[in-house]
Design a protein around this motif. Structure first.
Motif, short mmCIF file in Angstrom:
data_model
loop_
_atom_site.label_atom_id
_atom_site.label_comp_id
_atom_site.label_asym_id
_atom_site.label_seq_id
_atom_site.Cartn_x
_atom_site.Cartn_y
_atom_site.Cartn_z
N SER A 223 0.72 -1.16 0.11
CA SER A 223 0.23 0.01 0.02
C SER A 223 0.79 1.22 0.10
O SER A 223 0.47 2.10 0.79
N HIS A 224 1.96 1.31 -0.80
CA HIS A 224 2.68 2.43 -0.96
C HIS A 224 3.21 2.64 -2.18
O HIS A 224 3.05 1.79 -3.17
N GLY A 225 3.61 4.00 -2.40
CA GLY A 225 4.22 4.00 -3.89
C GLY A 225 3.55 5.17 -4.59
O GLY A 225 2.49 5.61 -4.33
N GLU A 226 3.98 5.39 -5.98
CA GLU A 226 3.13 6.31 -6.66
C GLU A 226 2.01 5.86 -7.14
O GLU A 226 1.08 6.48 -7.49
N SER A 227 2.14 4.66 -7.81
CA SER A 227 0.79 4.02 -8.50
C SER A 227 0.47 2.73 -8.15
O SER A 227 1.36 1.74 -8.09
N ARG A 228 -0.90 2.37 -8.28
CA ARG A 228 -1.44 0.96 -8.60
C ARG A 228 -2.66 0.96 -9.41
O ARG A 228 -3.09 2.09 -9.86
N THR A 229 -2.58 -0.21 -10.27
CA THR A 229 -3.85 -0.17 -11.05
C THR A 229 -5.15 -0.69 -10.55
O THR A 229 -4.83 -1.53 -9.72
N ILE A 230 -6.19 -0.16 -11.10
CA ILE A 230 -7.53 -0.71 -10.78
C ILE A 230 -8.12 -1.21 -12.23
O ILE A 230 -8.03 -0.44 -12.95
N ARG A 231 -8.82 -2.48 -12.20
CA ARG A 231 -9.40 -2.94 -13.32
C ARG A 231 -10.55 -3.79 -13.04
O ARG A 231 -10.69 -3.98 -11.79
N ALA A 232 -11.47 -3.90 -13.95
CA ALA A 232 -12.72 -4.78 -13.73
C ALA A 232 -12.72 -6.12 -14.42
O ALA A 232 -13.86 -6.73 -14.11
N THR A 233 -11.67 -6.36 -15.21
CA THR A 233 -11.48 -7.52 -16.14
C THR A 233 -10.98 -8.73 -14.99
O THR A 233 -9.71 -8.77 -14.88
N TYR A 234 -11.90 -9.35 -14.55
CA TYR A 234 -11.58 -10.61 -13.56
C TYR A 234 -12.59 -11.87 -14.11
O TYR A 234 -13.71 -11.57 -14.54
N PRO A 235 -12.01 -12.83 -14.20
CA PRO A 235 -12.52 -14.14 -14.44
C PRO A 235 -13.68 -14.54 -13.70
O PRO A 235 -14.91 -15.35 -13.81
N GLN A 236 -13.63 -14.08 -12.26
CA GLN A 236 -14.80 -14.57 -11.21
C GLN A 236 -15.61 -13.42 -11.15
O GLN A 236 -15.53 -12.21 -11.43
N ALA A 237 -17.10 -13.73 -11.61
CA ALA A 237 -18.09 -12.94 -11.84
C ALA A 237 -18.56 -12.13 -10.74
O ALA A 237 -19.09 -11.01 -10.93
N HIS A 238 -18.08 -12.33 -9.57
CA HIS A 238 -18.49 -11.59 -8.23
C HIS A 238 -17.53 -10.24 -8.18
O HIS A 238 -17.95 -9.50 -7.72
N TYR A 239 -16.23 -10.20 -8.88
CA TYR A 239 -15.36 -9.26 -8.69
C TYR A 239 -15.94 -7.82 -9.24
O TYR A 239 -15.99 -6.55 -8.89
N PRO A 240 -16.33 -7.84 -10.94
CA PRO A 240 -16.81 -6.62 -11.30
C PRO A 240 -17.71 -5.75 -10.82
O PRO A 240 -17.63 -4.64 -10.66
N PRO A 241 -19.00 -6.18 -10.37
CA PRO A 241 -19.79 -5.57 -9.38
C PRO A 241 -19.13 -4.93 -8.21
O PRO A 241 -19.49 -3.78 -8.01
N MET A 242 -18.40 -5.63 -7.59
CA MET A 242 -17.47 -4.87 -6.33
C MET A 242 -16.54 -3.60 -6.83
O MET A 242 -16.45 -2.66 -6.42
N VAL A 243 -15.99 -3.84 -8.15
CA VAL A 243 -15.46 -2.62 -8.66
C VAL A 243 -16.10 -1.70 -8.98
O VAL A 243 -15.90 -0.48 -8.60
N ARG A 244 -17.23 -1.80 -9.46
CA ARG A 244 -18.32 -0.63 -10.02
C ARG A 244 -18.75 0.08 -8.59
O ARG A 244 -18.69 1.17 -8.26
N LEU A 245 -18.92 -1.03 -7.57
CA LEU A 245 -19.35 -0.13 -6.20
C LEU A 245 -18.29 0.44 -5.62
O LEU A 245 -18.29 1.63 -5.23
N SER A 246 -17.00 -0.04 -5.79
CA SER A 246 -15.97 0.59 -5.27
C SER A 246 -15.56 1.98 -5.76
O SER A 246 -15.02 2.83 -5.32
N ARG A 247 -15.80 2.06 -7.23
CA ARG A 247 -15.75 3.32 -7.95
C ARG A 247 -16.39 4.18 -7.39
O ARG A 247 -16.18 5.44 -7.10
N ARG A 248 -17.77 4.05 -7.17
CA ARG A 248 -18.67 5.00 -6.51
C ARG A 248 -18.23 5.58 -5.05
O ARG A 248 -18.22 6.49 -4.53
N TRP B 149 -14.89 5.38 -4.10
CA TRP B 149 -13.55 6.18 -4.16
C TRP B 149 -13.99 7.65 -4.39
O TRP B 149 -13.50 8.52 -3.85
N ASP B 150 -15.22 7.62 -5.40
CA ASP B 150 -15.36 9.14 -5.64
C ASP B 150 -16.03 10.03 -4.45
O ASP B 150 -15.79 11.10 -4.32
N GLU B 151 -16.78 9.21 -3.64
CA GLU B 151 -17.32 9.73 -2.44
C GLU B 151 -16.13 10.25 -1.49
O GLU B 151 -16.46 11.17 -1.03
#
Length: 171
Positions: free
Chosen positions: A50-75, A77-79
């Motif tokens: 959890s340190h440094g200049e950058s980490r990537t965030i993505r929504a492409t995961y083979p497990q179907a339960h991850y992308p909805p979590m990515v969409r929720l996390s984006r909201r 993060w914005d808040e």
């Protein structure tokens, strides 16, 4: 727990103040819990991921339960960024490349709502067409849910937001 001669009662004690622990402390404190966030090292140490200049965030995961979590996390993060008054996450398209017969990649594209671009003439309309060509037999998945996060700044932001909501931090 005690601190500086005072006794505290906590509803939640979070051990580890990296991005996950700091987000957890912020979320619990935002819901009215009395939170203690503990860290073995300095609060913004470099001993974990959890340190440094950058980490990537993505929504492409083979497990179907991850992308909805990515969409929720984006909201979420914005808040959090709106509450902090600055940004730590820059949304950017994410691109995955791999063999067309890679079932995990195909599942990732489907689950993450990515657009598939295949090799040859079919890839001529995508944004990177002038930069490189998808090799024959390969496929590319482009998702709008990608992003780049300033890791250390994000940890500091969630720690500050947790304190703003009444959490106690101890390293």
């Amino acid at each position: 727990a005690t601190a500086a001669g005072h006794r505290f009662n906590f509803d939640v004690i979070v051990v580890g103040a990296g991005i996950m622990g700091s987000c957890t402390a912020h979320a619990a404190a935002s819901r009215g819990a009395r939170v203690l966030l503990l860290e073995r090292f300095d609060l913004l140490h470099h001993h974990g991921s959890s340190h440094g200049e950058s980490r990537t965030i993505r929504a492409t995961y083979p497990q179907a339960h991850y992308p909805p979590m990515v969409r929720l996390s984006r909201r979420l993060w914005d808040e959090a960024q709106a509450d902090a008054g600055y940004t730590v996450l820059t949304p950017t398209p994410h691109l995955d490349l791999g063999p067309r017969d890679d079932s995990a990649l195909v599942a990732s594209m489907r689950n993450g709502g990515a657009t598939e671009v295949v090799a040859g003439d079919e890839s001529s309309s995508w944004p990177w067409a002038g930069v490189f060509r998808v090799p024959d037999g390969w496929t590319a998945a482009r998702s709008e849910l990608g992003g780049v996060m300033k890791a250390t700044k994000a940890v500091a932001m969630f720690q500050a937001l947790a304190v703003k909501r009444g959490a106690v931090l101890r390293d």
